[in-house]
Design a protein around this motif. Structure first.
Motif, PDB file in Angstrom:
ATOM      1  N   UNK A 192       3.579   8.803  -5.581  1.00 24.93           N
ATOM      2  CA  UNK A 192       2.933   9.527  -4.813  1.00 24.93           C
ATOM      3  C   UNK A 192       1.665   9.117  -4.601  1.00 24.93           C
ATOM      4  N   UNK A 193       0.754   8.451  -5.535  1.00 27.47           N
ATOM      5  CA  UNK A 193      -0.421   7.862  -5.309  1.00 27.47           C
ATOM      6  C   UNK A 193      -0.567   6.587  -4.321  1.00 27.47           C
ATOM      7  N   UNK A 194       0.587   5.974  -4.735  1.00 28.01           N
ATOM      8  CA  UNK A 194       0.895   4.626  -4.097  1.00 28.01           C
ATOM      9  C   UNK A 194       1.001   4.672  -2.714  1.00 28.01           C
ATOM     10  N   UNK A 195       1.844   5.869  -2.053  1.00 22.49           N
ATOM     11  CA  UNK A 195       2.002   6.226  -0.774  1.00 22.49           C
ATOM     12  C   UNK A 195       0.642   6.650  -0.130  1.00 22.49           C
ATOM     13  N   UNK A 196       0.139   7.323  -0.988  1.00 27.85           N
ATOM     14  CA  UNK A 196      -1.422   7.850  -0.379  1.00 27.85           C
ATOM     15  C   UNK A 196      -2.141   6.512  -0.079  1.00 27.85           C
ATOM     16  N   UNK A 200      -3.824   5.332   3.786  1.00 24.50           N
ATOM     17  CA  UNK A 200      -5.270   5.021   3.954  1.00 24.50           C
ATOM     18  C   UNK A 200      -5.571   3.289   4.105  1.00 24.50           C
ATOM     19  N   UNK A 201      -4.585   2.583   3.851  1.00 21.97           N
ATOM     20  CA  UNK A 201      -4.713   1.147   3.902  1.00 21.97           C
ATOM     21  C   UNK A 201      -5.362   0.648   2.784  1.00 21.97           C
ATOM     22  N   UNK A 202      -5.230   1.139   1.463  1.00 19.03           N
ATOM     23  CA  UNK A 202      -5.793   0.721   0.368  1.00 19.03           C
ATOM     24  C   UNK A 202      -4.842   0.008  -0.654  1.00 19.03           C
TER      25      UNK A 202
END
Length: 371
Positions: A192-196, A200-202
């Protein structure tokens, strides 16, 4: 809400009072008092006091949700948990405890630490920065910070489907579920955090990844506490990191027992491939035992919580149509640790739910009243 029930939420402090009070009034021999209180006294009082099916009136809703009294109760437990971390470290460092007395204290404090995840759960569903900060602060104390990601953005989306690691299956033991939920929940939170970050391009491996901080912060906390008490004692105090790790494990395995209980065997209908019906209060097990609900901030009214996740604990509702547990969570946790007993009690209830939950003439009427 009656004033007596409002005041009765002070019962949430009972466990910490028992742990600390029994130690100083009864001595080191009473270090297991917290465990006995949680898993013997509370269940007995639950059966004696009975159940509470009463709901708040709609006219009371706004007043109760804006009453800061209920917020103070929840926030205070975050600071109590940290106070107990330091108090427990002090006692284990400087008081002459036997091995069994030290184990009793650590386990009792671990039982209280289990409740701090419930506090984080309540705060984590609120959107204000101060509540999110306190939810993370609470989870930091038990090394389970990824819960704030997985629970809100994973579990609540996928509950009662095969995609949810925190939904237990029929005939699955709690021990198999621990592996599924602990490892699967961490994996889900990372994804979930990786997709977020991708949105946002991070990059995934960056300081913007909360999961990296969530892994490092508990290590930093236990290092600070260990160094502090080692400095005070003039020696390396290994019991402090052991205590921190054990109370963390007790806390998050207790949480996973609760997940196991709340969702055992419940599934939502698949309306189309990969698309499931909306979550409603038929999709979680409920318990309405008065005392354990007061102590757990009405977590046991879990059906209403899943249907309306932002609803504060003081206004969660009971519905007769929700699947009902035979006992409060303390007894159900003990029962889950004995799979043959668990299956003999819960499988008939689950099968009854499976037969009647989706009565075509009844379901629309039931779901409508939950709105």
């Amino acid at each position: 809400m009656k004033l007596t029930k409002k005041i009765s939420f002070l019962a949430s402090y009972s466990l910490v009072l028992v742990i600390v009070g029994s130690y100083y009034l009864g001595g080191a021999a009473w270090t297991f008092a917290g465990v006995v209180f949680a898993y013997v006294v509370i269940p007995l009082l639950d059966e004696w006091l009975g159940r509470d099916p009463n709901n708040v009136l709609k006219s009371e809703f706004d007043q109760l949700t804006q009453d800061r009294y209920f917020d103070v109760l929840v926030y205070s437990h975050v600071y109590i948990q940290y106070g107990l971390l330091f108090w427990g470290s002090y006692v284990l460092t400087f008081d002459p405890l036997t091995a069994s007395q030290a184990i009793g204290l650590i386990v009792s404090l671990g039982v209280y630490a289990s409740s701090i995840i419930n506090v984080a759960h309540e705060l984590g569903h609120r959107s204000l920065p101060v509540t999110q900060f306190h939810a993370r602060l609470a989870l930091l104390s038990v090394s389970y910070m990824h819960f704030v990601i997985e629970h809100n953005r994973g579990h609540h989306v996928h509950v009662a489907t095969p995609s949810d690691p925190a939904t237990s299956h029929k005939n699955q033991t709690v021990y198999a579920f621990w592996r599924q939920s602990v490892l699967g929940g961490y994996r889900s939170a990372w994804q979930i955090e990786a997709k977020r970050l991708e949105r946002v391009g991070q990059p995934t491996w960056s300081v913007a990844n909360e999961m990296i901080g969530f892994a490092l912060l508990p290590l930093l906390l236990v290092t600070i506490i260990t160094l502090l008490f080692s400095w005070l004692a003039g020696r390396i105090v290994w019991v402090v990191p052991i205590y921190f790790m054990v109370q963390s494990v007790i806390a998050f395995l207790s949480l996973e027992c609760v997940n196991y209980i709340e969702h055992y065997g419940i599934v939502r209908r698949e309306m189309a491939p990969g698309r499931y019906e909306r979550v409603n209060p038929l999709h979680s097990w409920n318990a309405n035992h008065l005392l354990s609900n007061l102590i757990l901030f009405q977590l046991q009214r879990h059906s209403d919580h899943h249907a309306f996740a932002a609803r504060p604990y003081q206004v969660l509702r009971h519905f007769d149509e929700s699947p009902q547990l035979p006992f409060g969570y303390p007894v159900m946790i003990l029962m889950s640790l004995l799979p043959p007993l668990w299956f003999s009690v819960m499988n008939p209830r689950l099968e009854n739910w499976q037969r009647h939950a989706y009565d075509a003439e009844h379901i629309d009427e039931v779901v409508q009243q939950f709105a």
